[in-house]
Design an enzyme around this catalytic site. Structure first.
Site, PDB file in Angstrom:
ATOM      1  N   CYS A   9       0.833  -1.212   0.000  1.00 32.44           N
ATOM      2  CA  CYS A   9       0.000   0.000   0.000  1.00 32.44           C
ATOM      3  C   CYS A   9       0.867   1.260   0.000  1.00 32.44           C
ATOM      4  CB  CYS A   9      -0.926  -0.009   1.205  1.00 32.44           C
ATOM      5  SG  CYS A   9      -2.306   1.142   1.004  1.00 32.44           S
ATOM      6  N   ASP A 128      -6.164  -3.307  11.551  1.00 31.26           N
ATOM      7  CA  ASP A 128      -5.009  -2.409  11.683  1.00 31.26           C
ATOM      8  C   ASP A 128      -4.916  -2.006  13.155  1.00 31.26           C
ATOM      9  OD1 ASP A 128      -2.935  -0.662  11.098  1.00 31.26           O
ATOM     10  OD2 ASP A 128      -4.169   0.787  10.012  1.00 31.26           O
TER      11      ASP A 128
END
Ligand SMILES: O=C(O)c1ccccc1N[C@@H]1O[C@H](COP(=O)(O)O)[C@@H](O)[C@H]1O
Length: 206
Positions: A9, A128
């Protein structure tokens, strides 16, 4: 166990995208969040995607984006999957009629199973680290033992992963996929190609 997939990412440059694909990444992510040091414009993302070979999943990351902003980006950039990394409600995530994943920022005491169940239309749930005041991309890991077994959705593990800890993370959590940003960077928004290779190698050895 089937192969664990990987997403790199925070891609901002064509050469980093191609390095990720060459190393074997399944997906690359673009951060459409202006406050991130990895933020890209739709023109940047479009140029990078144009340079990609086929069969690479392109993911657009959004944090509480306005409908107007998100609509403009979706019109301009061929994204395969949306990653909602803010406080978006399920109706909002669904309203774009695109495959999406929802990020949950995990802290002690959270009911992760209930949070997964709250997004039945999601293709997967990304877990996360919770860091007060920062929506993500913090480089912080969280306590993986907080993740229960038997969740209702494919789990994408994120948060502070790097070439050194990703194998242990996979062994302990057994996620569907892993997602990394800071752990494979040379500096914010600039990827380190050797770290990307080491990361994917460690994922594949599992
Ligand atoms: O990468 C960012 O800057 C970012 C900004 C806002 C929300 C999410 C962001 N990134 C995502 O955060 C996780 C963990 O990143 P890291 O590996 O700990 O740096 C990952 O899913 C990124 O896609």
């Amino acid at each position: 166990m089937s192969a664990v997939r990987s997403k790199i990412c925070g891609i901002t440059r064509i050469e980093d995208a191609l390095a990720a694909v060459e190393a074997g990444a399944d997906a690359i992510g673009f951060v459409f969040y202006a406050k991130s040091p990895r933020a890209v414009t739709f023109q940047q993302a479009r140029a990078i995607i144009k340079a990609l070979p086929p069969f690479v999943t392109t993911v657009g990351l959004f944090v509480n984006a306005s409908r107007c902003e998100l609509g403009e980006i979706l019109d301009a950039v061929p994204l395969d999957l949306l990653q909602f990394h803010g406080d978006e409600a399920v109706a909002e995530c669904e309203s774009w009629n695109r495959p999406y994943i929802k990020a949950l920022r995990v802290k002690a005491g959270d009911d992760i199973a209930a949070a997964c169940d709250a997004f039945p239309s999601a293709s997967g749930i990304l877990l996360d680290a919770y860091v007060e005041g920062v929506p993500g991309g913090t480089g912080e890991a969280f306590d993986w033992s907080l993740i229960p077994q038997g969740l209702s959705k494919p789990i994408i593990l994120a948060g502070g992963l790097n070439p050194e800890n990703v194998a242990e993370a996979i062994a302990r959590v057994r996620p569907y996929a892993v997602d990394v940003s800071g752990g494979v960077e040379a500096s914010k928004g600039i990827k380190d190609h050797a770290k990307i290779q080491a990361f994917i190698k460690a994922v594949r050895l599992r």
